[in-house]
Design a protein around this motif. Structure first.
Motif, PDB file in Angstrom:
ATOM      1  N   GLU A 131       4.598 -29.984 -14.229  1.00 34.79           N
ATOM      2  CA  GLU A 131       5.905 -28.772 -13.000  1.00 34.79           C
ATOM      3  C   GLU A 131       6.000 -27.201 -12.906  1.00 34.79           C
ATOM      4  OE1 GLU A 131       9.138 -31.786 -14.906  1.00 34.79           O
ATOM      5  OE2 GLU A 131       8.127 -33.321 -14.104  1.00 34.79           O
ATOM      6  N   TYR A 132       6.072 -27.614 -14.589  1.00 35.15           N
ATOM      7  CA  TYR A 132       5.904 -25.825 -14.616  1.00 35.15           C
ATOM      8  C   TYR A 132       4.837 -25.205 -13.928  1.00 35.15           C
ATOM      9  CZ  TYR A 132       6.357 -21.050 -17.264  1.00 35.15           C
ATOM     10  OH  TYR A 132       6.034 -19.666 -17.327  1.00 35.15           O
ATOM     11  N   GLN A 137       4.251 -20.910  -9.521  1.00 37.35           N
ATOM     12  CA  GLN A 137       3.558 -20.408  -8.427  1.00 37.35           C
ATOM     13  C   GLN A 137       4.957 -20.380  -7.436  1.00 37.35           C
ATOM     14  OE1 GLN A 137       0.711 -23.617  -7.745  1.00 37.35           O
ATOM     15  NE2 GLN A 137      -0.141 -22.621  -9.496  1.00 37.35           N
ATOM     16  N   ASP A 138       5.977 -21.267  -7.096  1.00 33.94           N
ATOM     17  CA  ASP A 138       6.699 -21.175  -5.726  1.00 33.94           C
ATOM     18  C   ASP A 138       8.335 -19.822  -6.414  1.00 33.94           C
ATOM     19  OD1 ASP A 138       6.123 -23.079  -5.417  1.00 33.94           O
ATOM     20  OD2 ASP A 138       7.316 -24.705  -5.954  1.00 33.94           O
ATOM     21  N   VAL A 139       8.219 -19.672  -7.959  1.00 32.21           N
ATOM     22  CA  VAL A 139       9.189 -18.371  -8.193  1.00 32.21           C
ATOM     23  C   VAL A 139       8.127 -17.263  -8.356  1.00 32.21           C
ATOM     24  CG1 VAL A 139      10.585 -17.514 -10.134  1.00 32.21           C
ATOM     25  CG2 VAL A 139      10.439 -19.798  -9.603  1.00 32.21           C
ATOM     26  N   ASP A 140       7.340 -17.128  -8.662  1.00 27.37           N
ATOM     27  CA  ASP A 140       6.075 -15.883  -8.438  1.00 27.37           C
ATOM     28  C   ASP A 140       5.694 -15.392  -6.751  1.00 27.37           C
ATOM     29  OD1 ASP A 140       6.015 -15.634 -10.930  1.00 27.37           O
ATOM     30  OD2 ASP A 140       4.295 -16.557 -11.369  1.00 27.37           O
ATOM     31  N   ARG A 141       5.582 -16.780  -6.354  1.00 29.80           N
ATOM     32  CA  ARG A 141       5.265 -16.065  -4.667  1.00 29.80           C
ATOM     33  C   ARG A 141       6.855 -15.895  -3.581  1.00 29.80           C
ATOM     34  NH1 ARG A 141       6.885 -19.594  -0.813  1.00 29.80           N
ATOM     35  NH2 ARG A 141       7.602 -21.433  -1.999  1.00 29.80           N
ATOM     36  N   ARG A 143       9.421 -14.375  -5.326  1.00 25.67           N
ATOM     37  CA  ARG A 143       9.790 -12.762  -5.511  1.00 25.67           C
ATOM     38  C   ARG A 143       8.793 -11.914  -4.883  1.00 25.67           C
ATOM     39  NH1 ARG A 143      12.471 -12.633 -11.059  1.00 25.67           N
ATOM     40  NH2 ARG A 143      12.153 -10.570 -11.335  1.00 25.67           N
ATOM     41  N   GLN A 144       7.274 -11.922  -4.947  1.00 23.23           N
ATOM     42  CA  GLN A 144       6.635 -11.347  -4.171  1.00 23.23           C
ATOM     43  C   GLN A 144       7.356 -11.058  -3.109  1.00 23.23           C
ATOM     44  OE1 GLN A 144       2.400 -12.810  -4.501  1.00 23.23           O
ATOM     45  NE2 GLN A 144       1.990 -10.949  -3.799  1.00 23.23           N
ATOM     46  N   GLU A 145       7.166 -11.767  -2.648  1.00 18.87           N
ATOM     47  CA  GLU A 145       7.623 -11.837  -0.992  1.00 18.87           C
ATOM     48  C   GLU A 145       9.488 -10.531  -0.888  1.00 18.87           C
ATOM     49  OE1 GLU A 145       8.619 -15.321   0.200  1.00 18.87           O
ATOM     50  OE2 GLU A 145       6.821 -16.442   0.411  1.00 18.87           O
ATOM     51  N   LEU A 146      10.321 -11.062  -1.732  1.00 20.42           N
ATOM     52  CA  LEU A 146      11.316 -10.025  -2.372  1.00 20.42           C
ATOM     53  C   LEU A 146      10.889  -8.764  -2.440  1.00 20.42           C
ATOM     54  CD1 LEU A 146      13.594 -12.837  -3.145  1.00 20.42           C
ATOM     55  CD2 LEU A 146      13.500 -11.624  -1.073  1.00 20.42           C
ATOM     56  N   GLY A 147       9.757  -8.321  -3.242  1.00 22.71           N
ATOM     57  CA  GLY A 147       9.016  -6.998  -3.549  1.00 22.71           C
ATOM     58  C   GLY A 147       9.495  -7.308  -4.878  1.00 22.71           C
ATOM     59  N   GLN A 148       9.849  -8.541  -5.629  1.00 21.19           N
ATOM     60  CA  GLN A 148      10.256  -8.702  -7.185  1.00 21.19           C
ATOM     61  C   GLN A 148       8.674  -8.780  -7.731  1.00 21.19           C
ATOM     62  OE1 GLN A 148      13.253 -10.525  -8.758  1.00 21.19           O
ATOM     63  NE2 GLN A 148      14.566  -9.905  -6.727  1.00 21.19           N
ATOM     64  N   PRO A 149       8.599  -7.929  -9.618  1.00 23.22           N
ATOM     65  CA  PRO A 149       7.203  -8.288  -9.551  1.00 23.22           C
ATOM     66  C   PRO A 149       7.802  -9.925 -10.199  1.00 23.22           C
ATOM     67  CG  PRO A 149       8.654  -6.476 -11.918  1.00 23.22           C
ATOM     68  CD  PRO A 149       9.227  -6.969 -10.130  1.00 23.22           C
ATOM     69  N   PRO A 150       6.299 -10.822 -11.066  1.00 21.23           N
ATOM     70  CA  PRO A 150       6.011 -11.613 -10.792  1.00 21.23           C
ATOM     71  C   PRO A 150       6.913 -11.403 -12.370  1.00 21.23           C
ATOM     72  CG  PRO A 150       3.880 -11.067 -11.335  1.00 21.23           C
ATOM     73  CD  PRO A 150       4.624 -10.226 -10.690  1.00 21.23           C
ATOM     74  N   LEU A 151       7.159 -13.213 -13.360  1.00 26.81           N
ATOM     75  CA  LEU A 151       7.543 -13.387 -13.971  1.00 26.81           C
ATOM     76  C   LEU A 151       6.946 -13.275 -15.406  1.00 26.81           C
ATOM     77  CD1 LEU A 151      10.028 -16.335 -13.622  1.00 26.81           C
ATOM     78  CD2 LEU A 151      11.081 -14.303 -13.703  1.00 26.81           C
ATOM     79  N   PRO A 152       7.072 -13.230 -16.642  1.00 25.54           N
ATOM     80  CA  PRO A 152       6.200 -13.274 -17.579  1.00 25.54           C
ATOM     81  C   PRO A 152       4.884 -14.098 -17.806  1.00 25.54           C
ATOM     82  CG  PRO A 152       7.679 -12.865 -18.725  1.00 25.54           C
ATOM     83  CD  PRO A 152       7.921 -12.192 -17.313  1.00 25.54           C
ATOM     84  N   SER A 153       3.914 -14.280 -17.990  1.00 28.13           N
ATOM     85  CA  SER A 153       3.181 -15.302 -18.164  1.00 28.13           C
ATOM     86  C   SER A 153       3.651 -16.201 -19.549  1.00 28.13           C
ATOM     87  CB  SER A 153       1.822 -14.810 -18.719  1.00 28.13           C
ATOM     88  OG  SER A 153       1.445 -14.738 -20.173  1.00 28.13           O
TER      89      SER A 153
END
Length: 230
Positions: A131-132, A137-141, A143-153
C-alpha cells in the motif's frame, strides 16, 4: 697356788673360745622392733615406686586432658564456622535461585520481543512493498505534474526519525547525569566571575505596589500655538 690360778685362767679362755665358736656356727634371727622397721622400709620403698608411677600417669592424664580441651575448643570453633558457612551457602543458593528465575524471565521476554520484532518487520515490509509503495507512486506522480519535487524516500525518513530519537535519548541522559546544584534554564548565569545582577524594583504582583495614576492628557497645541478650550 700359782699353778692353781694358771689352770683356772686357761680353763676360762678355753671355755670362751668354745662359746665364740658355737656362736659363729649358730644362724642369726631378726627379732623384736627391728623386723617391723625392715618391713616398714620395704613398704615405704614400694610406696615411693608406685607414687612415682602414679605421678607419671597423672601427668600423662593432665596433658591429654589439656589436649582434649584444646580439641573441644577447636571443634566448637569449627562448628560455629560451619554454621556460618551453611548460612552463607543458603543465602547464596537463594540468590542463585533468584538469578535463575530472573534469567528464565529474561529468556521468556527475549523470545517474546524477538517474535514482536519479527512481526513488526513483516508488517513494515508488507506495507512498504504494498500500500505504501502504491500511494507513494501516486503522490510523486501528482507532485511532478504540479511541478513539485518528490517526497523523500522512506529510508531517509526513517533515518531522520531515528536521529531525532537518539538525540532525545542523549539529552535525557545528560539531564539525568547533570549535578543537582546547577541552575535551572532561564536563570541568569554569572559571566567572567561577576555575580549576576538582581532585577530592580519590586516583583510583579507585590501586595505593597500601588496603582499608578496616569497624568491628565494635555491637548496638543493648535497651529496658532493656543490651547483649545476643554
Amino acid at each position: 697356788m700359782a699353778s692353781t690360778s694358771a689352770g683356772s685362767s686357761a680353763q676360762t679362755s678355753a671355755s670362751a673360745s668354745a662359746a665364740v665358736a658355737a656362736a659363729a656356727n649358730t644362724p642369726l634371727f631378726a627379732t623384736g622392733d627391728w623386723t617391723k622397721s625392715l618391713i616398714q622400709l620395704a613398704k615405704t620403698a614400694e610406696l615411693k615406686k608406685h607414687a612415682l608411677t602414679l605421678q607419671l600417669h597423672t601427668a600423662h592424664i593432665l596433658s591429654a586432658h589439656a589436649a582434649l580441651e584444646q580439641k573441644n575448643k577447636a571443634i566448637q570453633d569449627l562448628k560455629e564456622q560451619k554454621n556460618k558457612l551453611d548460612s552463607e551457602r543458603a543465602r547464596l543458593l537463594n540468590c542463585l535461585r533468584e538469578v535463575n528465575e530472573d534469567r528464565d524471565k529474561a529468556d521468556i521476554q527475549e523470545v517474546t520481543l524477538n517474535k514482536e520484532i519479527s512481526d513488526l518487520q513483516y508488517k513494515i515490509k508488507t506495507i512498504s512493498e504494498g500500500e505504501y509503495l502504491a500511494a507513494k507512486q501516486d503522490v510523486d506522480r501528482l507532485r511532478q505534474e504540479l511541478g513539485q519535487p518528490p517526497l523523500p524516500s522512506l529510508q531517509s525518513t526513517i533515518e531522520e526519525k531515528s536521529a531525532e530519537y537518539l538525540k532525545s535519548l542523549r539529552l535525557q541522559a545528560e539531564s539525568a547525569n547533570a549535578p543537582s546544584g546547577t541552575k535551572r534554564a532561564g536563570e541568569e548565569q554569572p559571566t567572567d566571575g561577576q555575580p549576576a545582577k538582581r532585577p530592580r524594583g519590586r516583583p510583579k504582583g507585590s501586595k505593597n505596589s500601588k496603582p499608578k495614576v496616569k497624568p491628565a492628557s494635555t491637548p496638543a497645541p493648535t497651529a496658532s500655538g493656543s490651547v483649545p478650550p476643554s
